[in-house]
Write a protein that holds these residues in place. Sequence first.
Motif, PDB file in Angstrom:
ATOM      1  N   HIS A   1       7.510  -6.468   7.553  1.00  0.00           N
ATOM      2  CA  HIS A   1       6.665  -6.797   6.307  1.00  0.00           C
ATOM      3  C   HIS A   1       5.060  -6.608   6.845  1.00  0.00           C
ATOM      4  O   HIS A   1       4.446  -5.833   6.329  1.00  0.00           O
TER       5      HIS A   1
ATOM      6  N   THR B   1       2.581  -3.811   5.097  1.00  0.00           N
ATOM      7  CA  THR B   1       1.816  -4.085   4.284  1.00  0.00           C
ATOM      8  C   THR B   1       0.016  -3.726   4.940  1.00  0.00           C
ATOM      9  O   THR B   1      -0.636  -3.201   4.345  1.00  0.00           O
TER      10      THR B   1
ATOM     11  N   ALA C   1       9.878  -6.732   0.160  1.00  0.00           N
ATOM     12  CA  ALA C   1       9.327  -7.554  -1.290  1.00  0.00           C
ATOM     13  C   ALA C   1       9.328  -8.940  -1.409  1.00  0.00           C
ATOM     14  O   ALA C   1       9.858  -9.675  -2.010  1.00  0.00           O
TER      15      ALA C   1
ATOM     16  N   SER D   1       7.567 -11.143  -2.112  1.00  0.00           N
ATOM     17  CA  SER D   1       7.087 -11.869  -3.553  1.00  0.00           C
ATOM     18  C   SER D   1       8.623 -12.256  -4.424  1.00  0.00           C
ATOM     19  O   SER D   1       8.634 -13.183  -5.327  1.00  0.00           O
TER      20      SER D   1
ATOM     21  N   GLY E   1       9.877 -15.101   1.486  1.00  0.00           N
ATOM     22  CA  GLY E   1       8.428 -14.665   1.260  1.00  0.00           C
ATOM     23  C   GLY E   1       7.832 -15.798   0.070  1.00  0.00           C
ATOM     24  O   GLY E   1       6.741 -16.079   0.275  1.00  0.00           O
TER      25      GLY E   1
ATOM     26  N   TRP F   1      -0.147 -12.819  -4.426  1.00  0.00           N
ATOM     27  CA  TRP F   1       0.743 -12.506  -3.473  1.00  0.00           C
ATOM     28  C   TRP F   1       1.082 -11.020  -3.297  1.00  0.00           C
ATOM     29  O   TRP F   1       1.364 -10.535  -2.270  1.00  0.00           O
ATOM     30  N   GLN F   2       0.412 -10.331  -4.332  1.00  0.00           N
ATOM     31  CA  GLN F   2       0.738  -8.970  -4.407  1.00  0.00           C
ATOM     32  C   GLN F   2       0.023  -8.131  -3.302  1.00  0.00           C
ATOM     33  O   GLN F   2       0.891  -7.205  -2.848  1.00  0.00           O
TER      34      GLN F   2
ATOM     35  N   ASP G   1       2.534  -7.388  -0.309  1.00  0.00           N
ATOM     36  CA  ASP G   1       3.985  -7.302  -0.744  1.00  0.00           C
ATOM     37  C   ASP G   1       3.935  -5.745  -0.597  1.00  0.00           C
ATOM     38  O   ASP G   1       3.278  -4.984  -1.406  1.00  0.00           O
TER      39      ASP G   1
ATOM     40  N   GLU H   1       4.705  -4.039  -4.210  1.00  0.00           N
ATOM     41  CA  GLU H   1       3.722  -4.145  -4.895  1.00  0.00           C
ATOM     42  C   GLU H   1       2.647  -3.224  -4.560  1.00  0.00           C
ATOM     43  O   GLU H   1       1.931  -2.602  -5.513  1.00  0.00           O
TER      44      GLU H   1
END
Length: 276
Positions: free
Chosen positions: A149, A153, A173, A175, A180, A195-196, A199, A202
Amino acid sequence: MKQIEQYSCFVGTQSVWEHFSHSLNCQMKFAIYLPKQAGNQKLPVLYWLSGLTCSEQNFITKSGFQRYAAELGVIVVAPDTSPRGADVPNDDAYDLGQGAGFYLNATQEPWAKHFKMYDYIVDELPDLINAHFPTNGKQAISGHSMGGHGALTIGLKNPDRYASVSAFSPIVAPSQVPWGQKAFLAYLGENAQDWQIYDSVELIKQGKKLPHILVDQGLADQFLNEQLKLNLLEQVCETHGQNAQIRYHEGYDHSYYFIASFIGEHLAYHAKRLAA
């Protein structure tokens, strides 16, 4: 900086260093493998981000990456997964607090003072590595689970900083999954829009893009359906034109046995792009 471990390994050196992190307001450790080529030339760096409950030790003792880094001439840096220490907030659960930094900048108390892992990985640690070791300025990033993750990101948000990005069994993901959601609620607060930016699904929806992404996932992974949800990454990459190779492997689980089986291919993937 203080060196606390050093071992000879495939004619190179595997060491662990300790330093005070201004981003995290505590003492931190990172592991670094220097292949023999570092003795007379500057080399590219692969940053490896580990998963929940891990430290800087797991990857360097379990994955067997050193053999491939030695052959390919790549420096590999594996930091700890969170701030540490008696003064650093913690939680009794394994998936929050120390060992569970989630590679973000916390905004909520009591976490905000120390849990700035995004700043540490993106800015402070590379500055430290480039100042003290023979690097050539080129870098790549990879990781496993929570670290996958983090790699995805961070790569998506900083495409100009990394020549390549890969992941093993990533939380794609956060979120939308329990790991998460728990971490984001604690670290970032109740506003799900906040949060996006941490993610991967997102971020790709928002138009963030990389030249290519490599992901390996075991089909016997006990966390695949509830926590990882690789199908969501597949869908968003296809919909938004993100070039990705997502490979599924029968019989492999979430462990370092899986990572050790394919880490050589990931090192070769990164070395090719770091040399371009």
